[in-house]
Design a protein around this motif. Sequence first.
Motif, PDB file in Angstrom:
ATOM      1  N   PHE A  45       1.809  34.834  22.561  1.00  0.00           N
ATOM      2  CA  PHE A  45       1.093  35.822  23.368  1.00  0.00           C
ATOM      3  C   PHE A  45       1.386  37.221  22.842  1.00  0.00           C
ATOM      4  O   PHE A  45       2.447  37.473  22.278  1.00  0.00           O
ATOM      5  N   THR A  47       1.592  41.155  24.499  1.00  0.00           N
ATOM      6  CA  THR A  47       1.731  41.771  25.816  1.00  0.00           C
ATOM      7  C   THR A  47       1.447  43.261  25.713  1.00  0.00           C
ATOM      8  O   THR A  47       1.950  43.935  24.816  1.00  0.00           O
ATOM      9  N   GLU A  63      -0.671  43.016  30.873  1.00  0.00           N
ATOM     10  CA  GLU A  63      -1.687  42.105  30.354  1.00  0.00           C
ATOM     11  C   GLU A  63      -1.062  41.241  29.261  1.00  0.00           C
ATOM     12  O   GLU A  63      -0.415  41.764  28.355  1.00  0.00           O
ATOM     13  N   LEU A  65      -2.099  38.381  26.427  1.00  0.00           N
ATOM     14  CA  LEU A  65      -3.250  37.843  25.708  1.00  0.00           C
ATOM     15  C   LEU A  65      -2.828  36.609  24.917  1.00  0.00           C
ATOM     16  O   LEU A  65      -1.914  36.673  24.085  1.00  0.00           O
ATOM     17  N   GLU A  66      -3.506  35.489  25.203  1.00  0.00           N
ATOM     18  CA  GLU A  66      -3.249  34.246  24.468  1.00  0.00           C
ATOM     19  C   GLU A  66      -3.929  34.302  23.099  1.00  0.00           C
ATOM     20  O   GLU A  66      -4.891  35.042  22.910  1.00  0.00           O
ATOM     21  N   GLY A  69      -7.662  34.144  22.999  1.00  0.00           N
ATOM     22  CA  GLY A  69      -8.415  35.255  23.557  1.00  0.00           C
ATOM     23  C   GLY A  69      -8.390  35.348  25.072  1.00  0.00           C
ATOM     24  O   GLY A  69      -8.861  36.329  25.646  1.00  0.00           O
ATOM     25  N   GLU A  70      -7.828  34.336  25.739  1.00  0.00           N
ATOM     26  CA  GLU A  70      -7.755  34.379  27.203  1.00  0.00           C
ATOM     27  C   GLU A  70      -6.717  35.417  27.643  1.00  0.00           C
ATOM     28  O   GLU A  70      -5.619  35.477  27.105  1.00  0.00           O
ATOM     29  N   THR A  71      -7.109  36.232  28.619  1.00  0.00           N
ATOM     30  CA  THR A  71      -6.255  37.304  29.108  1.00  0.00           C
ATOM     31  C   THR A  71      -5.732  36.971  30.497  1.00  0.00           C
ATOM     32  O   THR A  71      -6.475  36.476  31.343  1.00  0.00           O
ATOM     33  N   THR A  73      -3.671  38.990  33.521  1.00  0.00           N
ATOM     34  CA  THR A  73      -3.219  40.315  33.940  1.00  0.00           C
ATOM     35  C   THR A  73      -2.560  40.218  35.298  1.00  0.00           C
ATOM     36  O   THR A  73      -3.153  39.714  36.256  1.00  0.00           O
ATOM     37  N   SER A  95      -6.708  38.356  37.358  1.00  0.00           N
ATOM     38  CA  SER A  95      -7.736  37.467  36.829  1.00  0.00           C
ATOM     39  C   SER A  95      -7.996  36.242  37.706  1.00  0.00           C
ATOM     40  O   SER A  95      -8.896  35.469  37.422  1.00  0.00           O
TER      41      SER A  95
END
Length: 153
Positions: A45, A47, A63, A65-66, A69-71, A73, A95
């Motif tokens: 990830f 951050t 936040e 972020l994988e 692209g998946e976020t 928060t 989210s």
Amino acid sequence: MDANVMTNNDVLEMKRVFNAPCEQVFRAWTDAEALRNWFAPTDDFSTTVLELDVRVGGRYTIEMLEPNGETHTVSGEYVLIEPPHRLAFTWHWISKQGSQMLVTIELSETDGKTTLSLLHEQIPDVATRDAHEEGWMGCLNRLDTLMSGYCAR
């Protein structure tokens, strides 16, 4: 590395011992650059600390972020700050629909090592509790690596 986990349906309790003084561990929770370096479940990830106002009533937004692209928060408000021993803040995933939870961190030091007690409360269901257990375990593993790096300096 020492880790203990206790759970019930709406509470997650974790203990971890770090080879670092309380001040360093507390700073890792309250400094944006430090948080960026450990606050995610795995090294894959990235951050971003979008907001960090460490005072009672102040807010944070982080936040994660994988690689796909998946976020994710998370945001909340600081409700207790007692450097370098206690920190409590609300916890809400931006989210996801869901309730606000509460996280309390307590730190105690013996012989230069810090015992961290994490209490995550008001968890809405078992699946959410289990997901947070996995996430916190990864975060604390990464924090341990960061604290080991500080101590090596």
